[in-house]
Scaffold this motif. Sequence first.
Motif, PDB file in Angstrom:
ATOM      1  N   SER A 158      83.886 -57.291  13.017  1.00 53.45           N
ATOM      2  CA  SER A 158      83.282 -56.377  13.984  1.00 53.45           C
ATOM      3  C   SER A 158      83.436 -56.961  15.381  1.00 53.45           C
ATOM      4  O   SER A 158      83.730 -58.147  15.550  1.00 53.45           O
ATOM      5  CB  SER A 158      81.812 -56.178  13.666  1.00 53.45           C
ATOM      6  N   VAL A 159      83.217 -56.094  16.346  1.00 47.20           N
ATOM      7  CA  VAL A 159      83.297 -56.536  17.750  1.00 47.20           C
ATOM      8  C   VAL A 159      82.355 -57.705  17.964  1.00 47.20           C
ATOM      9  O   VAL A 159      82.690 -58.713  18.592  1.00 47.20           O
ATOM     10  CB  VAL A 159      82.922 -55.385  18.702  1.00 47.20           C
ATOM     11  N   LEU A 160      81.170 -57.584  17.413  1.00 48.38           N
ATOM     12  CA  LEU A 160      80.152 -58.608  17.607  1.00 48.38           C
ATOM     13  C   LEU A 160      80.602 -59.952  17.053  1.00 48.38           C
ATOM     14  O   LEU A 160      80.491 -60.995  17.703  1.00 48.38           O
ATOM     15  CB  LEU A 160      78.863 -58.170  16.908  1.00 48.38           C
TER      16      LEU A 160
ATOM     17  N   PHE B  54      74.323 -67.743  24.984  1.00 47.47           N
ATOM     18  CA  PHE B  54      74.469 -66.663  24.006  1.00 47.47           C
ATOM     19  C   PHE B  54      74.223 -67.140  22.585  1.00 47.47           C
ATOM     20  O   PHE B  54      73.825 -66.379  21.716  1.00 47.47           O
ATOM     21  CB  PHE B  54      75.868 -66.052  24.089  1.00 47.47           C
ATOM     22  N   ILE B  55      74.492 -68.417  22.352  1.00 44.60           N
ATOM     23  CA  ILE B  55      74.298 -68.970  21.017  1.00 44.60           C
ATOM     24  C   ILE B  55      72.853 -69.384  20.822  1.00 44.60           C
ATOM     25  O   ILE B  55      72.265 -69.203  19.766  1.00 44.60           O
ATOM     26  CB  ILE B  55      75.225 -70.189  20.801  1.00 44.60           C
TER      27      ILE B  55
ATOM     28  N   PRO C  35      68.915 -61.558  17.148  1.00 41.39           N
ATOM     29  CA  PRO C  35      69.259 -61.222  15.765  1.00 41.39           C
ATOM     30  C   PRO C  35      70.137 -59.981  15.608  1.00 41.39           C
ATOM     31  O   PRO C  35      71.066 -59.988  14.822  1.00 41.39           O
ATOM     32  CB  PRO C  35      67.907 -61.007  15.085  1.00 41.39           C
ATOM     33  N   GLN C  36      69.868 -58.936  16.414  1.00 40.28           N
ATOM     34  CA  GLN C  36      70.719 -57.755  16.273  1.00 40.28           C
ATOM     35  C   GLN C  36      72.013 -57.894  17.048  1.00 40.28           C
ATOM     36  O   GLN C  36      72.892 -57.057  16.918  1.00 40.28           O
ATOM     37  CB  GLN C  36      69.999 -56.483  16.767  1.00 40.28           C
TER      38      GLN C  36
ATOM     39  N   LEU D 236      74.112 -59.827  23.180  1.00 38.58           N
ATOM     40  CA  LEU D 236      75.509 -60.255  23.223  1.00 38.58           C
ATOM     41  C   LEU D 236      76.432 -59.071  23.486  1.00 38.58           C
ATOM     42  O   LEU D 236      77.320 -59.123  24.331  1.00 38.58           O
ATOM     43  CB  LEU D 236      75.872 -60.934  21.902  1.00 38.58           C
ATOM     44  N   LEU D 237      76.198 -57.986  22.761  1.00 38.78           N
ATOM     45  CA  LEU D 237      77.046 -56.813  22.927  1.00 38.78           C
ATOM     46  C   LEU D 237      76.988 -56.262  24.334  1.00 38.78           C
ATOM     47  O   LEU D 237      77.983 -55.796  24.876  1.00 38.78           O
ATOM     48  CB  LEU D 237      76.628 -55.719  21.941  1.00 38.78           C
ATOM     49  N   GLU D 238      75.804 -56.361  24.933  1.00 41.87           N
ATOM     50  CA  GLU D 238      75.630 -55.789  26.268  1.00 41.87           C
ATOM     51  C   GLU D 238      76.331 -56.594  27.347  1.00 41.87           C
ATOM     52  O   GLU D 238      76.918 -56.043  28.259  1.00 41.87           O
ATOM     53  CB  GLU D 238      74.134 -55.711  26.601  1.00 41.87           C
TER      54      GLU D 238
END
Lengths: 109, 92
Positions: free
Chosen positions: A2-4, A68-69, A74-75, A79-81
């Motif tokens: 996935s992108v994430l 970021f780490i 959790p969701q 990071l995605l944003e």
Amino acid sequence: MSVLENVLLLNYVAVSIGIINICLMMGLLYSYFRTYKEIKSAFTVGLLYFTSLILIQNIFTTLYLAVFIILPDPQGSLLLEIHEPIKPLLFINIIQLVALIFLYKITKD
Amino acid sequence: MKKLLWWLIAGSSGGPNRAKIIMKLNERPFNAHQLAEELDLNYKTVRHHLKVLDENNVITSSGQKYGELYFLSDKMTDNYDVFNEIWDKLKG
């Protein structure tokens, strides 16, 4: 993947390279400091300033990437944003790594 | 030459030892073993520094493999004042 997961992987790689860069810089700093102790001049001082500044720059970049780490996410929504900087920073880190390897080699012979 | 000498002596590691080698060879030619004795340095270290100095045309050698004698190159003797300028910054 996935992108994430993709982004997370790049992030880990970027942080790892950042850490390697920091280690190389410390090696260089140590080498330049040893020579500075024996030969005090603008040249040797200049090398120390240069190396220290690049080291600080790398520490900042790596810390930024490590956020970021470290931050609980959790969701993966955070990071995605705001994952945009990761790829350019990774690229910069890789180039710095190669550059530092060259400098390290000619410093340590 | 000046920038190169600065790097060889004040930039790369083991620089000060190289400067000592240059100063010794300014007195007269030596081989690697003698330099190691005179400067109380490890033989392999001296061999390594000699190789770097040779690659950079600071010194030249007599050519034979065993017990080969090293001399300062013409370029180095011409620029010896530059070297002194660098070495004067030596602490104590």
